[in-house]
Enzyme design. Structure first.
Site, PDB file in Angstrom:
ATOM      1  CB  ALA A   3      -0.928  -0.013   1.212  1.00  0.00           C
ATOM      2  CD  GLU A  38      -5.917 -17.849  -2.847  1.00  0.00           C
ATOM      3  OE1 GLU A  38      -6.375 -16.984  -2.085  1.00  0.00           O
ATOM      4  OE2 GLU A  38      -4.714 -17.920  -3.149  1.00  0.00           O
ATOM      5  CG  HIS A  87      -4.468 -18.617   6.597  1.00  0.00           C
ATOM      6  ND1 HIS A  87      -4.375 -19.962   6.352  1.00  0.00           N
ATOM      7  CD2 HIS A  87      -4.523 -18.011   5.390  1.00  0.00           C
ATOM      8  CE1 HIS A  87      -4.363 -20.156   5.038  1.00  0.00           C
ATOM      9  NE2 HIS A  87      -4.449 -18.992   4.439  1.00  0.00           N
ATOM     10  NE  ARG A 126      -7.801 -16.950   3.784  1.00  0.00           N
ATOM     11  CZ  ARG A 126      -6.939 -16.074   3.337  1.00  0.00           C
ATOM     12  NH1 ARG A 126      -6.759 -14.942   3.989  1.00  0.00           N
ATOM     13  NH2 ARG A 126      -6.243 -16.311   2.257  1.00  0.00           N
ATOM     14  CG  HIS A 165      -3.766 -14.507   7.646  1.00  0.00           C
ATOM     15  ND1 HIS A 165      -2.477 -14.756   7.233  1.00  0.00           N
ATOM     16  CD2 HIS A 165      -4.486 -14.278   6.510  1.00  0.00           C
ATOM     17  CE1 HIS A 165      -2.417 -14.704   5.910  1.00  0.00           C
ATOM     18  NE2 HIS A 165      -3.614 -14.395   5.450  1.00  0.00           N
ATOM     19  NE  ARG A 167      -7.412 -10.756   4.098  1.00  0.00           N
ATOM     20  CZ  ARG A 167      -6.492 -11.440   3.412  1.00  0.00           C
ATOM     21  NH1 ARG A 167      -6.368 -11.252   2.107  1.00  0.00           N
ATOM     22  NH2 ARG A 167      -5.707 -12.299   4.013  1.00  0.00           N
TER      23      ARG A 167
HETATM   24  C1  LIG Z   1       1.685 -15.037   5.460  1.00  0.00           C
HETATM   25  C2  LIG Z   1       0.728 -14.109   4.763  1.00  0.00           C
HETATM   26  C3  LIG Z   1       0.224 -14.440   3.520  1.00  0.00           C
HETATM   27  C4  LIG Z   1      -0.662 -13.575   2.870  1.00  0.00           C
HETATM   28  N1  LIG Z   1      -1.114 -13.898   1.624  1.00  0.00           N
HETATM   29  C5  LIG Z   1      -1.911 -13.017   0.964  1.00  0.00           C
HETATM   30  C6  LIG Z   1      -2.304 -13.262  -0.382  1.00  0.00           C
HETATM   31  O1  LIG Z   1      -1.919 -14.252  -0.983  1.00  0.00           O
HETATM   32  N2  LIG Z   1      -3.108 -12.341  -0.984  1.00  0.00           N
HETATM   33  C7  LIG Z   1      -3.550 -11.212  -0.351  1.00  0.00           C
HETATM   34  O2  LIG Z   1      -4.284 -10.425  -0.943  1.00  0.00           O
HETATM   35  N3  LIG Z   1      -3.163 -10.953   0.919  1.00  0.00           N
HETATM   36  C8  LIG Z   1      -2.358 -11.814   1.578  1.00  0.00           C
HETATM   37  N4  LIG Z   1      -1.970 -11.536   2.853  1.00  0.00           N
HETATM   38  C9  LIG Z   1      -2.362 -10.260   3.437  1.00  0.00           C
HETATM   39  C10 LIG Z   1      -1.524  -9.154   2.805  1.00  0.00           C
HETATM   40  O3  LIG Z   1      -0.219  -9.627   2.576  1.00  0.00           O
HETATM   41  C11 LIG Z   1      -1.451  -7.925   3.693  1.00  0.00           C
HETATM   42  O4  LIG Z   1      -2.712  -7.561   4.142  1.00  0.00           O
HETATM   43  C12 LIG Z   1      -0.862  -6.747   2.922  1.00  0.00           C
HETATM   44  O5  LIG Z   1       0.356  -7.126   2.330  1.00  0.00           O
HETATM   45  C13 LIG Z   1      -0.665  -5.560   3.832  1.00  0.00           C
HETATM   46  O6  LIG Z   1       0.091  -4.604   3.140  1.00  0.00           O
HETATM   47  P1  LIG Z   1       0.294  -3.167   3.751  1.00  0.00           P
HETATM   48  O7  LIG Z   1       1.048  -2.397   2.742  1.00  0.00           O
HETATM   49  O8  LIG Z   1      -0.986  -2.631   4.229  1.00  0.00           O
HETATM   50  O9  LIG Z   1       1.191  -3.414   5.059  1.00  0.00           O
HETATM   51  P2  LIG Z   1       2.503  -4.272   5.277  1.00  0.00           P
HETATM   52  O10 LIG Z   1       2.910  -5.019   4.078  1.00  0.00           O
HETATM   53  O11 LIG Z   1       2.302  -5.042   6.528  1.00  0.00           O
HETATM   54  O12 LIG Z   1       3.635  -3.170   5.506  1.00  0.00           O
HETATM   55  C14 LIG Z   1       3.683  -2.379   6.668  1.00  0.00           C
HETATM   56  C15 LIG Z   1       4.886  -1.458   6.579  1.00  0.00           C
HETATM   57  O13 LIG Z   1       4.786  -0.476   7.591  1.00  0.00           O
HETATM   58  C16 LIG Z   1       6.021  -0.347   8.256  1.00  0.00           C
HETATM   59  N5  LIG Z   1       5.720   0.180   9.584  1.00  0.00           N
HETATM   60  C17 LIG Z   1       4.862  -0.311  10.505  1.00  0.00           C
HETATM   61  N6  LIG Z   1       4.817   0.510  11.572  1.00  0.00           N
HETATM   62  C18 LIG Z   1       5.673   1.529  11.321  1.00  0.00           C
HETATM   63  C19 LIG Z   1       6.066   2.686  12.041  1.00  0.00           C
HETATM   64  N7  LIG Z   1       5.576   2.980  13.255  1.00  0.00           N
HETATM   65  N8  LIG Z   1       6.984   3.515  11.486  1.00  0.00           N
HETATM   66  C20 LIG Z   1       7.521   3.236  10.262  1.00  0.00           C
HETATM   67  N9  LIG Z   1       7.169   2.156   9.537  1.00  0.00           N
HETATM   68  C21 LIG Z   1       6.255   1.324  10.061  1.00  0.00           C
HETATM   69  C22 LIG Z   1       6.625  -1.727   8.213  1.00  0.00           C
HETATM   70  O14 LIG Z   1       8.018  -1.656   8.424  1.00  0.00           O
HETATM   71  C23 LIG Z   1       6.232  -2.133   6.788  1.00  0.00           C
HETATM   72  O15 LIG Z   1       7.152  -1.571   5.878  1.00  0.00           O
HETATM   73  C24 LIG Z   1      -1.077 -12.384   3.502  1.00  0.00           C
HETATM   74  C25 LIG Z   1      -0.575 -12.056   4.757  1.00  0.00           C
HETATM   75  C26 LIG Z   1       0.326 -12.904   5.381  1.00  0.00           C
HETATM   76  C27 LIG Z   1       0.857 -12.521   6.726  1.00  0.00           C
END
Ligand SMILES: Cc1cc2nc3c(=O)[nH]c(=O)nc-3n(C[C@H](O)[C@H](O)[C@H](O)COP(=O)(O)OP(=O)(O)OC[C@H]3O[C@@H](n4cnc5c(N)ncnc54)[C@H](O)[C@@H]3O)c2cc1C
Length: 530
Positions: A17, A115, A230, A276, A337, A372
């Site tokens: 994101a 899925e 999960h 799920r 998860h 979700r």
């Molecule tokens: C094992 C696993 C498998 C998954 N498989 C799927 C899938 O196949 N398909 C799907 O759609 N979703 C999947 N998901 C869910 C999906 O991966 C996540 O919901 C999504 O990637 C979240 O992305 P994000 O950018 O919101 O946050 P994240 O990818 O969690 O990134 C968070 C970022 O914020 C930073 N951060 C946090 N707090 C701070 C702070 N205070 N200061 C500075 N930086 C900070 C971290 O360092 C990191 O860089 C999976 C999740 C897991 C755990």
């Protein structure tokens, strides 16, 4: 203290994101991205299955919307569902243009995984390491254009808010000093708060920092009781968690008891491909009924070459831990998860504080409702990242000047004892009392346990700041966990991911009623405004 640090757009978090938003914002202004981790981190890098987007001739956006609403159990915001799902095909195209090497079935057709909860195969993937590929590709892009400053190992501590406007942010640098930044727009992209639980599908610190900062700044959080477990994490005590992707069940893997009995048919007509929440609850129920510490997931009836080609990463990782999935069933347990709830945002990703936005797992857009649908999360990350960039361009992003503030002292909590013990205590409370099946008595005891922890920790006031990432994370996750428990206790029904023994049925009166909570409210409130 006067700050020299300024950013037009400051993005907190470098997952799918945050990086998407950064790349889009870089087309019209300079951007700073900070990440508390170093290297690909966050949940994004762990995602296996892929990203959902209808593309088969027999499939359609309408059917994808239908499946999302069915999984969400009457709590999705329909406008958000239509808006986000409709953009799925363009998102996949955009990611592919950035360089994500999605697998193709033939020249003009993606290879698609099936899925749970999806009527059709529609999950676009890069073998079984889709998140890693997305993370690497977007990081390469972010490091390329000169407009993006990417600071790793920098942790956002708190937002600076004046008159309901976000004007800056306090950042802890890698050398533990406090840096206030003046900002035009701040985007929270910090992921969820699954680290509140003892067993999670990933071991990075998803401590809900963005949610906690927004809460302290006066924003509302929404639907925090809907934590997704999960169904299938490899049971391997003492080892880092390893999620066994839903795509395994999509390729025919079956769940069974150690005595060989397949049990899903007794619980759900959709069996292994039910959403799920239902699969996780069935496993939980069988484990409790039979006194088991795991059940089995078996794909060994499929040809070994097919398994190795489709799941090369998982095959290798299981083998490293002594399990050959082509020959034997794998021991599995459910694990925390994904956080469906998050910072309450409008359809532009705008929070209730001007110039403060939330995207990805940090935000609660209303897409997921009470549960979700698999592979809708990466999609939400990309769509909301893009939408917020567009909104920032419209609203403006000029950084002002921060009012001078007195020097603050670094608050060390080393006298509080071992941080690991505090984490373990909270995670045990959440796992034992706020898990897959909840009860009033357990939720009350969880609230009491968390309250004791909250009262033990010295307050961080305007004269101080926390100089330890670990303690700052712990305080954040503690405060978000407290609101999650309060939200769970407040909802008097079972719906989607929230199941409570006192009210085991869905209450139709609560269709579309979200749980909203603020720091200064005695208790949550229902709202139909997603
Ligand atoms: C094992 C696993 C498998 C998954 N498989 C799927 C899938 O196949 N398909 C799907 O759609 N979703 C999947 N998901 C869910 C999906 O991966 C996540 O919901 C999504 O990637 C979240 O992305 P994000 O950018 O919101 O946050 P994240 O990818 O969690 O990134 C968070 C970022 O914020 C930073 N951060 C946090 N707090 C701070 C702070 N205070 N200061 C500075 N930086 C900070 C971290 O360092 C990191 O860089 C999976 C999740 C897991 C755990």
């Amino acid at each position: 203290m006067v700050t020299d640090h300024r950013a037009s757009v400051l993005i907190v978090g470098a997952g799918a994101a945050g990086l998407t938003c950064a790349l889009q914002c870089a087309e019209f202004t300079d951007v700073t991205v900070i990440s508390k981790g170093v290297g690909p981190d966050g949940a994004t890098a762990y995602a296996q299955g892929g990203i959902a987007a209808a593309s088969l001739p027999s499939d359609s956006i309408d059917q994808h919307i239908e499946d999302t609403l069915k999984a969400g159990a009457g709590l999705n915001d329909i406008e958000a569902v239509i808006r986000i799902i409709s953009q799925a095909p363009q998102c996949v195209t955009w990611l592919s243009q950035q360089g994500v090497p999605f697998v193709k079935a033939k020249e003009d057709q993606w290879a698609l995984g099936l899925e749970g909860g999806h009527q059709h195969p529609r999950v676009v993937h890069v073998a079984d390491r889709t998140g890693w590929a997305i993370s690497q590709t977007l990081r390469d892009q972010v490091n390329a254009p000169p407009k993006i400053q990417f600071l790793e190992g920098y942790m956002a501590l708190d937002l600076i808010v004046q008159d309901q406007r976000c004007v800056g942010i306090d950042i802890l640098t890698p050398d533990h000093t406090l840096q206030p930044w003046a900002t035009g727009a701040v985007v929270l992209a910090t992921g969820g708060f699954s680290a509140a639980y003892l067993h999670a599908t990933h071991d990075h610190k998803a401590s809900g920092d963005g949610l906690a900062m927004a809460l302290r700044a006066g924003c509302a959080l929404m639907d925090l009781e809907f934590n997704q477990f999960h169904p299938t994490c490899l049971y391997c005590p003492g080892q880092p968690p390893l999620l066994l992707s839903e795509a395994l069940r999509g390729e025919g893997a079956r769940l069974r008891l150690p005595n060989g009995e397949y049990f899903m048919k007794q619980f759900d007509a959709d069996q292994e491909l039910a959403p799920r929440d239902r699969v996780a609850r069935a496993i939980d129920s069988e484990m409790k009924r039979c006194g088991l510490n795991h059940v089995l997931l078996d794909i060994s009836h499929q040809p070994a070459e097919k398994i190795q080609a489709r799941f090369p990463h998982l095959y290798k990782r299981c083998l490293e831990r002594g399990f050959d999935m082509t020959q034997e069933p794998l021991p599995v347990v459910p694990a925390a998860h994904y956080s469906c709830g998050g910072v309450h945002v409008d359809s532009n990703g705008q929070t209730e504080i001007f110039n403060l936005y939330a995207v990805g797992e940090t935000a609660c857009t209303g897409l997921h409702g009470a549960n979700r649908l698999a592979s809708n999360s990466l999609l939400e990350c990309i769509v909301t990242g893009m939408e917020v960039a567009r909104q920032i361009q419209v609203v403006g992003f000029e950084a002002g000047t921060l009012e001078a503030v007195p020097q603050r002292f670094a608050l060390s909590l080393s006298s509080m004892g071992s941080i690991e013990q505090h984490w373990h205590k909270l995670q045990s409370i959440m796992w034992n009392s706020v898990g897959i099946v909840r009860s009033d008595a357990r939720l009350i005891s969880a609230m009491e346990g968390i309250q004791v922890e909250l009262e033990r920790i010295p307050a961080v006031d305007k004269s101080s700041y926390l100089n330890s990432i670990e303690w700052a994370e712990y305080l954040n996750v503690l405060s978000v966990a407290a609101e999650s428990v309060r939200s769970a206790y407040f909802r008097r029904e079972s719906r989607g991911l929230h199941y409570t023994v006192e009210c085991p049925q869905l209450n139709p009166m609560l269709n579309g009623q979200h749980t909203l909570i603020r720091q200064d409210w005695d208790q949550p409130r229902y709202t139909d405004k997603a």
